[in-house]
Design a protein around this motif. Sequence first.
Motif, short mmCIF file in Angstrom:
data_model
loop_
_atom_site.label_atom_id
_atom_site.label_comp_id
_atom_site.label_asym_id
_atom_site.label_seq_id
_atom_site.Cartn_x
_atom_site.Cartn_y
_atom_site.Cartn_z
N ASN A 9 -26.08 173.23 68.25
CA ASN A 9 -25.30 174.61 67.93
C ASN A 9 -24.36 174.92 66.95
O ASN A 9 -23.46 175.56 67.71
CB ASN A 9 -25.99 175.58 68.85
CG ASN A 9 -26.17 176.74 68.71
OD1 ASN A 9 -26.61 176.77 67.57
ND2 ASN A 9 -25.57 177.43 69.51
N ASP A 14 -28.58 172.02 64.38
CA ASP A 14 -29.44 173.75 65.46
C ASP A 14 -29.57 172.69 66.82
O ASP A 14 -28.70 172.58 67.59
CB ASP A 14 -30.48 173.62 64.45
CG ASP A 14 -31.25 174.63 65.70
OD1 ASP A 14 -31.15 175.04 66.42
OD2 ASP A 14 -32.41 174.99 65.06
N ALA A 89 -21.70 178.80 65.62
CA ALA A 89 -23.04 178.39 65.73
C ALA A 89 -24.24 178.44 64.49
O ALA A 89 -23.60 178.66 63.96
CB ALA A 89 -23.67 179.36 66.78
N ASN A 96 -29.29 182.51 68.07
CA ASN A 96 -27.66 181.00 68.67
C ASN A 96 -27.04 181.32 68.59
O ASN A 96 -25.90 181.22 68.73
CB ASN A 96 -28.16 179.91 67.19
CG ASN A 96 -29.63 178.88 67.82
OD1 ASN A 96 -30.34 179.56 68.59
ND2 ASN A 96 -28.94 177.97 66.75
N SER A 101 -22.65 176.49 72.04
CA SER A 101 -21.94 175.30 71.21
C SER A 101 -22.13 173.87 71.77
O SER A 101 -21.89 174.06 72.72
CB SER A 101 -21.86 174.54 70.34
OG SER A 101 -21.52 176.20 69.47
#
Length: 189
Positions: A9, A14, A89, A96, A101
Amino acid sequence: MLIEFTVGNCLSFDEPQTFSMVAAKLPGRKLEETHVVEVAGTRLLRSAALYGANASGKSNLMTALNFFIYMARFSATRLQQDDEIDVDAFALRRGNEKLPSYFEMVFLLDNREYRYGFEVTRQRVVSEWLFRQTSSRETRLFTRENDDIDNNDKAFREGRDKKDKVRDNALFLPVIAQWNGATAKKILR
């Protein structure tokens, strides 16, 4: 010595992705001799290269690693109480930006394996952890969930009585180093 670095993240990452220096079996004895070193029972590559297409994440991996190093070394001294944490992020999934993160590094220090990591949002440190590998298992040195820091006073004496010294936007490990914690200072070096 770096074993693994994981990021999630953050920037173009991701789901958590891991960069590993652990050596796979290489064909031929000559490659083993020239490209692999064994340290504390772990077979590691002597060097690695990042390559790939344009916009495939090479620079973002290095940016994430630099952010990890910056937070670990300087969050206690360069960030003030109300400063935002400069983390980006993953932007291609809605929501998100509200999720933390993730950063984690596994490394060797004095022939012992450590695992240190943290999760952050722009406002605060959400979690943080430090483990040391012993002969047969991992020993927790400390864990943190928001403001709740659980220090292993027996295995990590230098973290004792430091819980009230850390801010929401600073990591616990550099705070311990500021108070001359020997292990913390070695790790951050």
